[in-house]
Motif scaffolding. Structure first.
Motif, mmCIF file in Angstrom:
data_model
loop_
_atom_site.group_PDB
_atom_site.id
_atom_site.type_symbol
_atom_site.label_atom_id
_atom_site.label_comp_id
_atom_site.label_asym_id
_atom_site.label_seq_id
_atom_site.Cartn_x
_atom_site.Cartn_y
_atom_site.Cartn_z
ATOM 1 N N GLU A 1 0.875 -1.178 0.000
ATOM 2 C CA GLU A 1 0.000 0.000 0.000
ATOM 3 C C GLU A 1 0.905 1.219 0.000
ATOM 4 O OE1 GLU A 1 -3.387 1.996 2.946
ATOM 5 O OE2 GLU A 1 -2.646 -0.011 3.343
ATOM 6 N N PHE A 2 0.493 2.288 -0.720
ATOM 7 C CA PHE A 2 1.344 3.479 -0.784
ATOM 8 C C PHE A 2 0.489 4.704 -1.069
ATOM 9 C CE2 PHE A 2 4.440 6.376 -2.802
ATOM 10 C CZ PHE A 2 5.376 6.408 -1.794
ATOM 11 N N GLU A 3 0.444 5.613 -0.107
ATOM 12 C CA GLU A 3 -0.346 6.837 -0.215
ATOM 13 C C GLU A 3 0.478 7.985 0.369
ATOM 14 O OE1 GLU A 3 -4.925 8.131 0.845
ATOM 15 O OE2 GLU A 3 -4.081 6.313 1.695
ATOM 16 N N PRO A 4 1.350 8.630 -0.460
ATOM 17 C CA PRO A 4 2.287 9.637 0.046
ATOM 18 C C PRO A 4 1.663 11.014 0.280
ATOM 19 C CG PRO A 4 2.592 9.378 -2.302
ATOM 20 C CD PRO A 4 1.540 8.387 -1.885
ATOM 21 N N ARG A 5 0.974 11.138 1.399
ATOM 22 C CA ARG A 5 0.387 12.414 1.829
ATOM 23 C C ARG A 5 0.334 12.381 3.347
ATOM 24 N NH1 ARG A 5 -4.346 11.421 3.974
ATOM 25 N NH2 ARG A 5 -5.507 9.594 3.371
ATOM 26 N N PRO A 6 0.320 13.544 3.996
ATOM 27 C CA PRO A 6 0.204 13.521 5.458
ATOM 28 C C PRO A 6 -1.042 12.730 5.874
ATOM 29 C CG PRO A 6 0.798 15.709 4.714
ATOM 30 C CD PRO A 6 0.466 14.906 3.477
ATOM 31 N N GLY A 7 -0.844 11.761 6.756
ATOM 32 C CA GLY A 7 -1.927 10.880 7.183
ATOM 33 C C GLY A 7 -2.079 9.658 6.298
ATOM 34 N N GLY A 8 -1.391 9.648 5.161
ATOM 35 C CA GLY A 8 -1.440 8.513 4.245
ATOM 36 C C GLY A 8 -0.550 7.390 4.743
ATOM 37 N N ALA A 9 -0.804 6.210 4.229
ATOM 38 C CA ALA A 9 -0.086 5.026 4.712
ATOM 39 C C ALA A 9 0.808 4.446 3.636
ATOM 40 C CB ALA A 9 -1.088 3.966 5.157
ATOM 41 N N PHE A 10 1.835 3.752 4.107
ATOM 42 C CA PHE A 10 2.487 2.808 3.218
ATOM 43 C C PHE A 10 2.744 1.550 4.010
ATOM 44 C CE2 PHE A 10 6.618 4.614 4.563
ATOM 45 C CZ PHE A 10 7.445 3.503 4.597
ATOM 46 N N ARG A 11 2.529 0.447 3.332
ATOM 47 C CA ARG A 11 2.673 -0.868 3.950
ATOM 48 C C ARG A 11 3.627 -1.649 3.084
ATOM 49 N NH1 ARG A 11 -1.197 -5.850 4.856
ATOM 50 N NH2 ARG A 11 -0.772 -6.142 7.059
ATOM 51 N N MET A 12 4.658 -2.176 3.711
ATOM 52 C CA MET A 12 5.691 -2.871 2.967
ATOM 53 C C MET A 12 5.998 -4.202 3.626
ATOM 54 S SD MET A 12 9.578 -1.519 2.193
ATOM 55 C CE MET A 12 9.190 -0.346 0.923
ATOM 56 N N ALA A 13 6.224 -5.201 2.780
ATOM 57 C CA ALA A 13 6.735 -6.478 3.265
ATOM 58 C C ALA A 13 8.229 -6.482 2.965
ATOM 59 C CB ALA A 13 6.046 -7.636 2.562
ATOM 60 N N LEU A 14 9.032 -6.719 3.982
ATOM 61 C CA LEU A 14 10.478 -6.835 3.832
ATOM 62 C C LEU A 14 10.828 -8.306 3.986
ATOM 63 C CD1 LEU A 14 11.495 -3.775 6.030
ATOM 64 C CD2 LEU A 14 11.708 -3.954 3.540
#
Length: 157
Positions: free
Chosen positions: A46-59
């Motif tokens: 998931e990637f939403e580059p704004r204040p309050g936005g989320a990013f979710r990454m699997a490493l």
């Protein structure tokens, strides 16, 4: 009295302007290319580059046995708490894990300071979960900074 969690920090001068470095934080493919430390690969969920936005990454670890979520994977849920173009990125990071040693919210502050020859990138990680060893975290921060430098210095015209 509650125990305060650790603060880790790292910095590096990168031979690129703050604008190029900032773009590497708010572009999905760029972040995926440089953020995973050495020995890991990333998968953006998931990637939403704004204040309050989320990013979710699997490493994903190249060597199993180190993961926080599964044996070879860390799932990281992050929120962009603050985005100041060309100056600062603040992320609130949560590790998905059943282990209480990885619970809580780690605040990652990335400051971009113009200097002669480029930009000093300063990382301040606040409230680092105790399950992340200082040695491993310091190495991970350095590795991410090296990856960021390689990414933005290599992509300049």
């Amino acid at each position: 009295m509650a125990e305060h969690l650790r603060i880790d920090t790292a910095s590096r001068i990168i031979a690129a302007p703050p604008e190029a470095i900032y773009r590497a934080f708010v572009d999905r493919e760029a972040l995926l290319a440089w953020l995973p430390p050495e020995g890991m690969t990333g998968e953006m969920l998931e990637f939403e580059p704004r204040p309050g936005g989320a990013f979710r990454m699997a490493l994903h670890y190249s060597v199993p046995g180190h993961g926080k979520t599964t044996e070879d994977t860390d799932i990281v849920d992050s929120e962009f708490a603050e985005l100041v173009p060309n100056q600062r990125v603040v992320q609130l990071v949560r590790f998905k894990s059943d282990d209480p040693a990885f619970a809580g919210i780690m605040r990652m502050v990335w400051d971009l300071e113009p200097v002669d020859g480029g930009t000093r990138v300063i990382i301040l990680a606040e409230d680092v979960p105790p399950g992340i060893s200082k040695e491993d975290h310091d190495e991970g921060l350095r590795s991410s900074l090296e990856n960021l430098a390689r990414y933005v210095e290599g992509s300049r015209d």
